[in-house]
Design a protein around this motif. Structure first.
Motif, PDB file in Angstrom:
ATOM      1  N   ILE A   1       2.668  -3.546  -3.285  1.00  0.00           N
ATOM      2  CA  ILE A   1       3.592  -2.414  -3.240  1.00  0.00           C
ATOM      3  C   ILE A   1       3.463  -1.613  -4.533  1.00  0.00           C
ATOM      4  N   ASP A   2       3.330  -0.319  -4.399  1.00  0.00           N
ATOM      5  CA  ASP A   2       3.258   0.582  -5.553  1.00  0.00           C
ATOM      6  C   ASP A   2       4.702   0.937  -5.942  1.00  0.00           C
ATOM      7  N   VAL A   3       5.252   0.207  -6.908  1.00  0.00           N
ATOM      8  CA  VAL A   3       6.658   0.365  -7.281  1.00  0.00           C
ATOM      9  C   VAL A   3       6.818   1.508  -8.285  1.00  0.00           C
ATOM     10  N   LYS A   4       7.668   2.459  -7.930  1.00  0.00           N
ATOM     11  CA  LYS A   4       7.971   3.590  -8.802  1.00  0.00           C
ATOM     12  C   LYS A   4       9.423   3.456  -9.271  1.00  0.00           C
ATOM     13  N   THR A   5       9.628   3.279 -10.574  1.00  0.00           N
ATOM     14  CA  THR A   5      10.984   3.114 -11.095  1.00  0.00           C
ATOM     15  C   THR A   5      11.524   4.440 -11.636  1.00  0.00           C
ATOM     16  N   TYR A   6      12.818   4.636 -11.450  1.00  0.00           N
ATOM     17  CA  TYR A   6      13.485   5.873 -11.829  1.00  0.00           C
ATOM     18  C   TYR A   6      14.784   5.555 -12.585  1.00  0.00           C
ATOM     19  N   PRO A   7      15.255   6.486 -13.418  1.00  0.00           N
ATOM     20  CA  PRO A   7      16.513   6.255 -14.139  1.00  0.00           C
ATOM     21  C   PRO A   7      17.746   6.269 -13.242  1.00  0.00           C
ATOM     22  N   GLY A   8      17.654   6.919 -12.075  1.00  0.00           N
ATOM     23  CA  GLY A   8      18.819   6.995 -11.199  1.00  0.00           C
ATOM     24  C   GLY A   8      18.441   7.290  -9.766  1.00  0.00           C
ATOM     25  N   GLU A   9      19.444   7.165  -8.875  1.00  0.00           N
ATOM     26  CA  GLU A   9      19.199   7.350  -7.444  1.00  0.00           C
ATOM     27  C   GLU A   9      18.805   8.777  -7.083  1.00  0.00           C
ATOM     28  N   GLN A  10      19.433   9.745  -7.735  1.00  0.00           N
ATOM     29  CA  GLN A  10      19.172  11.143  -7.401  1.00  0.00           C
ATOM     30  C   GLN A  10      17.687  11.465  -7.496  1.00  0.00           C
ATOM     31  N   GLU A  11      17.041  10.929  -8.534  1.00  0.00           N
ATOM     32  CA  GLU A  11      15.634  11.243  -8.765  1.00  0.00           C
ATOM     33  C   GLU A  11      14.727  10.657  -7.680  1.00  0.00           C
ATOM     34  N   TYR A  12      14.932   9.393  -7.337  1.00  0.00           N
ATOM     35  CA  TYR A  12      13.998   8.833  -6.352  1.00  0.00           C
ATOM     36  C   TYR A  12      14.323   9.269  -4.933  1.00  0.00           C
ATOM     37  N   LEU A  13      15.572   9.580  -4.634  1.00  0.00           N
ATOM     38  CA  LEU A  13      15.881  10.101  -3.301  1.00  0.00           C
ATOM     39  C   LEU A  13      15.306  11.500  -3.119  1.00  0.00           C
ATOM     40  N   GLN A  14      15.323  12.278  -4.189  1.00  0.00           N
ATOM     41  CA  GLN A  14      14.721  13.614  -4.129  1.00  0.00           C
ATOM     42  C   GLN A  14      13.225  13.500  -3.884  1.00  0.00           C
TER      43      GLN A  14
ATOM     44  N   GLY B   1       0.807  -1.216   0.000  1.00  0.00           N
ATOM     45  CA  GLY B   1       0.000   0.000   0.000  1.00  0.00           C
ATOM     46  C   GLY B   1       0.838   1.265   0.000  1.00  0.00           C
ATOM     47  N   LYS B   2       2.156   1.117  -0.022  1.00  0.00           N
ATOM     48  CA  LYS B   2       3.066   2.272   0.004  1.00  0.00           C
ATOM     49  C   LYS B   2       3.771   2.437  -1.344  1.00  0.00           C
ATOM     50  N   LYS B   3       4.232   3.653  -1.608  1.00  0.00           N
ATOM     51  CA  LYS B   3       4.989   3.937  -2.823  1.00  0.00           C
ATOM     52  C   LYS B   3       6.482   3.817  -2.517  1.00  0.00           C
ATOM     53  N   VAL B   4       7.157   2.992  -3.301  1.00  0.00           N
ATOM     54  CA  VAL B   4       8.578   2.747  -3.061  1.00  0.00           C
ATOM     55  C   VAL B   4       9.365   3.022  -4.345  1.00  0.00           C
ATOM     56  N   GLY B   5      10.391   3.840  -4.229  1.00  0.00           N
ATOM     57  CA  GLY B   5      11.221   4.200  -5.372  1.00  0.00           C
ATOM     58  C   GLY B   5      12.407   3.267  -5.530  1.00  0.00           C
ATOM     59  N   VAL B   6      12.767   2.987  -6.790  1.00  0.00           N
ATOM     60  CA  VAL B   6      13.858   2.054  -7.068  1.00  0.00           C
ATOM     61  C   VAL B   6      14.389   2.308  -8.470  1.00  0.00           C
TER      62      VAL B   6
ATOM     63  N   ASN C   1      17.838  -5.426  -9.766  1.00  0.00           N
ATOM     64  CA  ASN C   1      17.331  -6.562  -8.984  1.00  0.00           C
ATOM     65  C   ASN C   1      16.324  -6.100  -7.945  1.00  0.00           C
ATOM     66  N   PHE C   2      16.565  -4.899  -7.413  1.00  0.00           N
ATOM     67  CA  PHE C   2      15.691  -4.379  -6.361  1.00  0.00           C
ATOM     68  C   PHE C   2      14.294  -4.086  -6.902  1.00  0.00           C
ATOM     69  N   ALA C   3      14.218  -3.646  -8.154  1.00  0.00           N
ATOM     70  CA  ALA C   3      12.909  -3.425  -8.777  1.00  0.00           C
ATOM     71  C   ALA C   3      12.153  -4.747  -8.898  1.00  0.00           C
ATOM     72  N   GLU C   4      12.861  -5.803  -9.307  1.00  0.00           N
ATOM     73  CA  GLU C   4      12.237  -7.119  -9.422  1.00  0.00           C
ATOM     74  C   GLU C   4      11.782  -7.615  -8.052  1.00  0.00           C
ATOM     75  N   MET C   5      12.584  -7.349  -7.032  1.00  0.00           N
ATOM     76  CA  MET C   5      12.243  -7.768  -5.672  1.00  0.00           C
ATOM     77  C   MET C   5      10.945  -7.114  -5.211  1.00  0.00           C
ATOM     78  N   LEU C   6      10.810  -5.823  -5.467  1.00  0.00           N
ATOM     79  CA  LEU C   6       9.608  -5.106  -5.048  1.00  0.00           C
ATOM     80  C   LEU C   6       8.370  -5.559  -5.833  1.00  0.00           C
ATOM     81  N   LYS C   7       8.553  -5.766  -7.131  1.00  0.00           N
ATOM     82  CA  LYS C   7       7.420  -6.153  -7.971  1.00  0.00           C
ATOM     83  C   LYS C   7       6.907  -7.551  -7.636  1.00  0.00           C
ATOM     84  N   ALA C   8       7.744  -8.348  -6.992  1.00  0.00           N
ATOM     85  CA  ALA C   8       7.340  -9.705  -6.616  1.00  0.00           C
ATOM     86  C   ALA C   8       6.407  -9.712  -5.405  1.00  0.00           C
ATOM     87  N   VAL C   9       6.285  -8.574  -4.732  1.00  0.00           N
ATOM     88  CA  VAL C   9       5.414  -8.474  -3.553  1.00  0.00           C
ATOM     89  C   VAL C   9       4.125  -7.759  -3.953  1.00  0.00           C
TER      90      VAL C   9
END
Length: 260
Positions: free
Chosen positions: A160-173, A139-144, A149-157
């Motif tokens: 979880i509302d998986v939000k994918t990004y091109p890089g770390e800077q974008e999802y940490l922001q 039920g939460k939004k998680v950036g990756v 591999n981490f995106a695949e890990m999240l999508k397997a659950v």
């Protein structure tokens, strides 16, 4: 007619023998270089400092190439296309923290593992929700990062509302701005990222089982695989690996933290 058939068979035999002898190790030795792909934007593993490529993976690749008797020649490319480039023969190997997964092993061979890593959550400093497991993120939004591999890990659950990004800077922001609830990355990367971005974030719980990272290359190159694994064993035996690892992380990252 019989002579013609014998000649054709002989020619086919020569072709088959040549194909069997065509191993990546032969090409690397003949060329005198090991063509290595890295992102070049993935500190502290590989990045540019004053225009020069540096980082843990860069130094490991250079050490392995030296053991193979050649020089490392680097290509930088985006993560999203790095495996496709390997398939297309643009480079010989990828030294960029590639997780050894069953899916990837369908398409590529891997060296023995050279890094042990684990997924870890990143959360806001003021967040008191205390996520401990992936199930807590339903039920939460998680950036990756996209394609990780981490995106695949999240999508397997489920949930979880998986939000994918091109890089770390974008999802940490986005995490700092409360647009997402948490992020997921490698436990080796998180201290560096938090320090670099200077965002109000903190490392959260480790989740999932530790994963093994290796060096992928095109299948059916047994001589190259044996030589690469020997080179990796040699740099561990002579202390080169530990020296490089300690320089960048303060410990041997091929072993669990508890084992050191």
């Amino acid at each position: 007619m019989l002579v013609r058939k014998v000649l054709i068979a002989a020619l086919l035999g020569i072709t088959a023998a040549s194909a069997m002898a065509a191993d990546l190790l032969d090409s690397v030795k003949q060329r005198g270089t090991l063509r290595v792909a890295v992102e070049g934007t993935y500190p502290p593993f590989n990045y540019k400092d004053n225009g020069q490529l540096t980082g843990f993976d860069v130094e490991i690749a250079q050490a392995l190439a030296q053991k193979l008797g050649v020089k490392a020649e680097f290509t930088t490319t985006e993560w999203s296309g790095i495996l496709a480039g390997l398939s297309a023969g643009k480079y010989d190997v990828i030294v960029n923290q590639v997780g050894i997964t069953a899916k990837r092993q369908e398409s590529f061979d891997f060296s023995d593992p050279y890094v042990l890593s684990q997924a870890q959550l990143v959360v806001r400093k003021d967040d008191s929700r205390n996520f401990k497991t992936l199930d807590d993120l339903k039920g939460k939004k998680v950036g990756v990062g996209q394609g990780t591999n981490f995106a695949e890990m999240l999508k397997a659950v489920n949930g979880i509302d998986v939000k994918t990004y091109p890089g770390e800077q974008e999802y940490l922001q986005d995490l700092a701005l409360s647009r997402i609830d948490a992020a997921l990355n490698d436990t080796l990367m998180i201290p560096y990222l938090i320090h670099k971005t200077n965002l109000p974030l903190k490392a959260g719980a480790g989740v999932g089982e530790p994963s093994l990272n290796g060096i992928p290359f095109v299948k059916n190159n047994p001589k190259f695989k044996a030589a690469l694994n020997k080179a990796l064993a040699d740099i561990k035996a002579d202390g080169t690996y530990n020296k490089i690892s300690t320089k960048w992380f303060g410990r041997d990252v091929s072993k669990p933290v508890a084992a050191q």
